[in-house]
Design an enzyme around this catalytic site. Structure first.
Site, PDB file in Angstrom:
ATOM      1  N   HIS A 122      -7.322   9.697  -2.497  1.00 50.28           N
ATOM      2  CA  HIS A 122      -6.871   9.628  -1.106  1.00 50.28           C
ATOM      3  C   HIS A 122      -7.871  10.246  -0.122  1.00 50.28           C
ATOM      4  O   HIS A 122      -8.082   9.734   0.974  1.00 50.28           O
ATOM      5  CB  HIS A 122      -5.508  10.309  -0.962  1.00 50.28           C
ATOM      6  CG  HIS A 122      -4.686   9.787   0.163  1.00 50.28           C
ATOM      7  ND1 HIS A 122      -3.320   9.671   0.111  1.00 50.28           N
ATOM      8  CD2 HIS A 122      -5.027   9.334   1.395  1.00 50.28           C
ATOM      9  CE1 HIS A 122      -2.869   9.169   1.262  1.00 50.28           C
ATOM     10  NE2 HIS A 122      -3.891   8.977   2.051  1.00 50.28           N
ATOM     11  N   ASP A 182       0.840  -1.192   0.000  1.00 49.92           N
ATOM     12  CA  ASP A 182       0.000   0.000   0.000  1.00 49.92           C
ATOM     13  C   ASP A 182       0.879   1.248   0.000  1.00 49.92           C
ATOM     14  O   ASP A 182       1.631   1.491   0.941  1.00 49.92           O
ATOM     15  CB  ASP A 182      -0.912   0.012   1.231  1.00 49.92           C
ATOM     16  CG  ASP A 182      -1.827   1.222   1.217  1.00 49.92           C
ATOM     17  OD1 ASP A 182      -2.827   1.200   0.463  1.00 49.92           O
ATOM     18  OD2 ASP A 182      -1.538   2.203   1.933  1.00 49.92           O
ATOM     19  N   LYS A 192      -2.211   6.167  -4.296  1.00 51.34           N
ATOM     20  CA  LYS A 192      -3.317   7.092  -4.066  1.00 51.34           C
ATOM     21  C   LYS A 192      -3.048   8.464  -4.678  1.00 51.34           C
ATOM     22  O   LYS A 192      -1.918   8.965  -4.632  1.00 51.34           O
ATOM     23  CB  LYS A 192      -3.558   7.249  -2.559  1.00 51.34           C
ATOM     24  CG  LYS A 192      -3.733   5.932  -1.826  1.00 51.34           C
ATOM     25  CD  LYS A 192      -3.955   6.131  -0.341  1.00 51.34           C
ATOM     26  CE  LYS A 192      -3.795   4.827   0.427  1.00 51.34           C
ATOM     27  NZ  LYS A 192      -2.392   4.424   0.580  1.00 51.34           N
TER      28      LYS A 192
END
Length: 316
Positions: free
Chosen positions: A115, A48, A82
Site C-alpha cells: 500500500h 479495488d 493491499k
C-alpha cells in the site's frame, strides 16, 4: 495491453481498466455491500480493496451473494487488495494476505499491492502512535517485504503483485533484486495531478498504472483551486457530449492508458461512472484537459513525512 480497456499483467491475467473503488470510510458495512452489488450488476468486473479500508468482509459478503445468484463466477471478477503499513515485516505478509482472503471469502487474489513504501510499527493499531501523538515507524526495508510477496505468488495465494504510492527510484531499487516484477503501481492521478514522468517510467518497465482519486477527491476541501468536476472545460465537454463531468474525467484517464478506480456508494453515480465506453475525446479535447494539470497532490500521508521511505520528496 489486452485491448483498449484492459491490461494483460505479468502472470497473463487480465485486469479491466475500469474498476470500482471500495474505500468508503463514512459508511457502514451494509452500504458497502449494497454498493458492490450495484457495481457488479452495472458491469464492473474489477474491485479495488485494502485491509485499511476495514470493509473487506462486506465486500466478501457481496461477492458471495453475487456468485450464489449466478450473477458472476469467481473467474469473472478481478480483485485487488493491499498490504497495510503495519505488516511490512516479512513474517507478517502471508498472514495479512490470508486475512484479506478470509474476509473476502476468496482462495486467491488477482493483485496484491504494497500500500505504501513505508512501514509502521507492527502489532496493535492500524495507525500506531506514541505518547507524543506521533506515528511510530518500522524500519523494515520494502525490498524484504517484496520477497515475502513473491513467496505468496509461488504459493498460489495471488496471481500478480504490485505497488502503490511508490516513486520511480523506489521502483528501480526493487527491480534490481525482484525475482517477480511488479505488475502495477497504483498512484493518485487526476486532472490536476498528471503524473506524466512517473507514468512514462512505469510504462517503460512494463508496469501498468492505476489512478486512484480519478475524480480529484470531490469531498476534499483542501485544494486551492477549482475542483476537477467543476472546471469550466470539463463542464463544457460534459454538456457537449451529454455526459457527466465525472464521465469526462474518467474517459480522459482511460484514454491516457491508465486503469481507474472511482468510488461511490450512490447507485446513480456508480452506474454513470461505468458508462464511459460509448464516446471518445478528440486529440484537441484531450489537450484542453491536459493543460489543466497543476501537479497538485491531495493524498500526502503527512503522518509519514519523516519516514526514510516517504515517497513524495522525489520529483517522480
Amino acid at each position: 495491453m489486452a485491448n483498449k480497456f484492459s491490461f494483460t499483467l505479468n502472470s497473463g491475467n487480465v485486469m479491466p481498466a475500469l474498476g470500482f473503488g471500495t474505500y468508503a470510510p463514512q459508511h457502514v458495512e451494509e452500504d458497502v455491500l449494497k454498493a458492490v452489488r450495484i457495481a457488479v450488476k452495472a458491469g464492473y468486473r474489477h474491485l479495488d480493496c485494502a485491509a485499511i479500508y476495514r470493509n473487506e468482509r462486506a465486500v466478501g459478503q457481496a461477492l458471495k451473494q453475487l456468485i450464489v445468484e449466478s450473477t458472476i463466477t469467481r473467474k469473472d471478477i478481478f480483485v485487488t487488495s493491499k498490504l497495510w503499513n503495519t505488516c511490512h515485516r516479512p513474517d507478517l505478509v502471508r498472514s495479512s494476505l490470508k486475512k484479506s482472503l478470509e474476509d473476502l471469502g476468496l482462495s486467491y487474489l488477482d493483485l496484491y499491492l504494497v500500500h505504501w513504501p513505508m512501514g509502521y510499527q507492527e502489532g496493535g493499531e492500524f495507525i500506531p502512535r506514541g505518547k507524543d501523538g506521533n506515528v511510530l515507524y518500522s524500519d523494515v526495508d520494502f525490498v524484504e517485504t517484496w520477497k515475502a510477496l513473491e513467496d505468496c505468488v509461488d504459493e498460489g495465494l495471488v496471481k500478480d503483485i504490485g505497488l502503490s504510492n511508490f516513486n520511480s527510484k523506489q521502483i528501480e531499487r526493487l527491480l534490481e533484486v525482484a525475482r517477480i516484477k511488479p505488475s502495477n503501481n497504483q498512484v493518485e492521478c487526476h486532472l490536476h495531478l498528471a503524473q506524466n514522468k512517473l507514468i512514462e517510467y512505469c510504462k517503460s518497465k512494463n508496469i501498468t498504472v492505476t489512478a486512484y482519486s480519478p475524480l480529484g477527491s470531490p469531498g476534499n476541501k483542501s485544494a486551492p483551486h477549482t475542483p476537477a468536476l467543476e472546471e469550466p472545460v470539463v463542464k463544457q465537454l460534459a454538456s457537449q457530449k451529454n455526459k457527466t463531468p465525472a464521465q469526462i474525467l474518467l474517459r480522459f484517464l482511460l484514454q491516457r492508458g491508465l486503469a481507474v478506480i472511482p468510488k461511490s456508494v450512490t447507485q446513480v453515480r456508480i452506474t454513470e461512472n461505468f458508462q464511459v465506453f460509448d464516446f471518445e475525446l478528440s486529440d484537441d479535447e484531450m489537450t484542453q484537459l491536459t493543460n489543466l494539470n497543476k501537479d497538485h497532490r491531495l493524498s500526502t500521508e503527512d503522518i509519514a513525512l519523516k519516514h526514510k521511505y516517504y515517497p513524495f520528496y522525489e520529483e517522480f
